[in-house]
Design a protein around this motif. Structure first.
Motif, mmCIF file in Angstrom:
data_model
loop_
_atom_site.group_PDB
_atom_site.id
_atom_site.type_symbol
_atom_site.label_atom_id
_atom_site.label_comp_id
_atom_site.label_asym_id
_atom_site.label_seq_id
_atom_site.Cartn_x
_atom_site.Cartn_y
_atom_site.Cartn_z
ATOM 1 N N ALA A 9 48.905 39.670 79.437
ATOM 2 C CA ALA A 9 48.602 40.501 78.265
ATOM 3 C C ALA A 9 47.226 40.205 77.692
ATOM 4 O O ALA A 9 46.616 41.074 77.064
ATOM 5 N N SER A 10 46.710 38.999 77.913
ATOM 6 C CA SER A 10 45.359 38.685 77.424
ATOM 7 C C SER A 10 44.311 39.589 78.049
ATOM 8 O O SER A 10 43.260 39.849 77.454
ATOM 9 N N CYS A 29 52.160 46.599 75.567
ATOM 10 C CA CYS A 29 51.412 45.645 76.387
ATOM 11 C C CYS A 29 51.872 44.211 76.170
ATOM 12 O O CYS A 29 51.672 43.367 77.043
ATOM 13 N N PHE A 30 52.447 43.935 75.018
ATOM 14 C CA PHE A 30 53.184 42.694 74.807
ATOM 15 C C PHE A 30 54.147 42.923 73.658
ATOM 16 O O PHE A 30 53.810 43.578 72.681
ATOM 17 N N ASP A 31 55.350 42.350 73.818
ATOM 18 C CA ASP A 31 56.392 42.583 72.819
ATOM 19 C C ASP A 31 56.934 41.257 72.302
ATOM 20 O O ASP A 31 57.698 40.579 72.993
ATOM 21 N N THR A 32 56.512 40.893 71.106
ATOM 22 C CA THR A 32 57.066 39.691 70.469
ATOM 23 C C THR A 32 58.449 39.956 69.885
ATOM 24 O O THR A 32 59.173 39.029 69.550
ATOM 25 N N GLY A 33 58.791 41.238 69.750
ATOM 26 C CA GLY A 33 59.980 41.636 69.015
ATOM 27 C C GLY A 33 59.670 42.007 67.578
ATOM 28 O O GLY A 33 60.533 42.512 66.861
ATOM 29 N N GLY A 34 58.422 41.757 67.152
ATOM 30 C CA GLY A 34 58.077 42.033 65.753
ATOM 31 C C GLY A 34 58.763 41.010 64.846
ATOM 32 O O GLY A 34 59.059 39.879 65.243
ATOM 33 N N LEU A 35 59.039 41.410 63.631
ATOM 34 C CA LEU A 35 59.673 40.490 62.679
ATOM 35 C C LEU A 35 61.066 40.058 63.137
ATOM 36 O O LEU A 35 61.520 38.971 62.788
ATOM 37 N N MET A 87 60.888 36.301 75.435
ATOM 38 C CA MET A 87 59.515 36.775 75.238
ATOM 39 C C MET A 87 58.624 36.479 76.433
ATOM 40 O O MET A 87 57.583 37.117 76.613
ATOM 41 N N LYS A 88 59.032 35.529 77.274
ATOM 42 C CA LYS A 88 58.147 35.023 78.319
ATOM 43 C C LYS A 88 57.599 36.110 79.224
ATOM 44 O O LYS A 88 56.418 36.095 79.578
#
Length: 469
Positions: free
Chosen positions: A165-166, A240-246, A254-255
């Motif tokens: 994602a970077s 492009c990347f999913d932290t899940g948000g809050l 997440m990996k």
């Protein structure tokens, strides 16, 4: 991966036929006895001494003159196995080979593509080159353009998904679409940041607004082909990347979220096959590209979002963001009344729980379209599995404060309710299919290394080619 030549990749390890090649004799178990009967006694003794019985995937190197081996015996399955030839390069010494007897056109295509994909590797960040593999002379009956187009598309999908994602944010994903557009003479428009609000894509903006300034959300809109041609529109999820948000994902979940733009990668790969084949269609590709981040500007649970359609959405879970960006893109896609609308997304873990990593979930309310896709998947060894758009489950998405909720609290039917959410934004008069894919190989197999993967791509192309060519 291959040397880019003209409009596509020339797959590595496929060469022009030469006289100095080693023969690969393909045999099924049922054919071995008759074949052995026609060989010299010394060769029969050699083959039997090595215990070769033409088991699928088995290899026997037969001696030749001057201390070299003369030919290779390779066991084929009795039925079709698309990946049979993908396992062969790793079992052979370096050199140049040809298949004998000359395979049928279908087997020649599978052999050439399987061999080429056996040589795929994602080595952008490696200092060492991958181990060289042997070369195969093009089978005479292989449809070279078809092999090259499929290899190019699959390699593109894999490369985009494998890129961290970077180096694969919304801007880089847009750049990949623009590069593809330039390659085939298409147009590509990108709406960025607050421009999404100005042009009424509020859900895409809401999901991506928490990202850093250089990773602002955007809508990628690629168009190719004559205006008068039948319209085919592809929509791909580009998270492009999913932290899940809050509603933050745990680290184990997440990996692999660099792959959450796998739907976008798929529609770009499918678009490349359509344009390479010059199918007589008006192609449109819509990719909402975002990063789902945590910041002071992130959307919150129980927020209510506007959408392009005008439908209000209550946020039951900020980690159900893919359907939010897709709903704006799907509603826009319907504006053109395409003859065929397909969306592809790495949408739910529920689909993986139900079907595992290899089977994308197919949803469609069009019986003919669904049957065509499933049939093509079987013919192309690119399988999918249909799940129902079970309308009574739509109640799970009911909201007390908005028109619809983006997630249900129930642990059941997650893939179905996600598809039903998307269906709310699709014109019921259109032929529409939704694919929920993993886009990842959890473990490596011949021709399918661990990492990003194209799933359903060849099946979808076969359907589009059959309908519009």
């Amino acid at each position: 991966m291959g040397e880019r030549t003209g409009g596509f990749c020339v797959p590595d390890h496929l060469i022009e036929a030469e006289t100095d090649t080693v023969e690969i004799v393909t045999l099924r178990k049922s054919e071995l006895a008759d074949w052995l009967a026609g060989q010299a006694e010394s060769e029969r003794v050699w083959i039997r001494s090595l215990g070769f019985t033409a088991e699928p995937g088995a290899v026997c190197l037969c001696p030749g003159p001057e201390s070299r081996f003369g030919r290779v015996l390779f066991g084929l399955p009795e039925g079709d196995d698309f990946w049979a030839f993908a396992q062969l390069p790793a079992k052979l010494p370096p050199g140049r080979y040809r298949i004998n007897p000359e395979p049928s056109p279908d087997l020649a295509y599978r052999a050439a593509l399987g061999w080429a994909l056996a040589g795929y590797s994602f080595d952008r960040y490696k200092s060492r080159s991958p181990k060289p593999l042997p070369d195969l002379a093009w089978p005479q009956c292989a449809e070279r353009a078809k092999v090259k187009a499929a290899f190019d598309a699959i390699a593109l999908v894999r490369d985009l998904i494998n890129t961290p994602a970077s180096d694969m944010g919304p801007a880089e994903l847009a750049a990949a679409a623009e590069k593809l557009a330039a390659q085939f003479g298409a147009t590509c428009r990108v709406i960025v940041g607050d421009g999404l609000l100005a042009e009424n894509y509020p859900a895409i903006h809401a999901v991506g607004r928490a990202a850093a300034a250089h990773r602002r959300p955007r809508l990628i809109d690629l168009v190719w082909g004559p205006e008068q041609a039948p319209k085919v529109t592809l929509v791909g999820k580009g998270v492009c990347f999913d932290t899940g948000g809050l509603d933050l994902k745990p680290s184990s979940n997440m990996k692999l979220m660099k792959k959450d733009m796998g739907g976008a990668a798929h529609v770009l790969g499918l678009a490349s096959m359509i344009m390479e084949a010059r199918l007589p269609v008006r192609l449109r590709v819509l990719i909402p590209a975002v990063e789902n981040c945590v910041s002071g500007d992130a959307m919150r649970p129980l927020d209510v979002l506007a959408t392009r359609k005008g439908t209000s959405v209550e946020i039951g879970n900020t980690d159900a963001e893919g359907r939010l960006i897709l709903c704006d893109a799907l509603f826009e896609a319907c504006r053109d009344k395409p003859a065929l609308l397909i969306d592809i997304a790495t949408l739910t873990g529920a689909a993986r729980s139900a079907l595992g990593p290899d089977l994308p979930a197919l949803f469609s309310d069009d019986e003919v379209l669904a049957a065509d896709i499933l049939r093509a998947g079987e013919a192309e060894a690119d399988p999918l599995w249909r799940l129902p758009l079970y309308k009574p489950y739509r109640r799970m998405l009911d909201s007390k404060v908005a028109d619809i909720n983006n997630a249900n609290d129930s642990p059941h039917a997650g893939a179905i309710t996600a598809a039903l959410f998307l269906q709310d934004f699709v014109d019921p008069a259109l032929a529409w299919a939704h694919l929920d894919v993993l886009a990842w190989n959890p473990s490596g197999r011949p021709g399918r290394p661990e990492g990003g993967e194209a799933q359903g791509l060849r099946a979808l192309f076969a359907v589009i080619e059959e309908r519009f060519a």
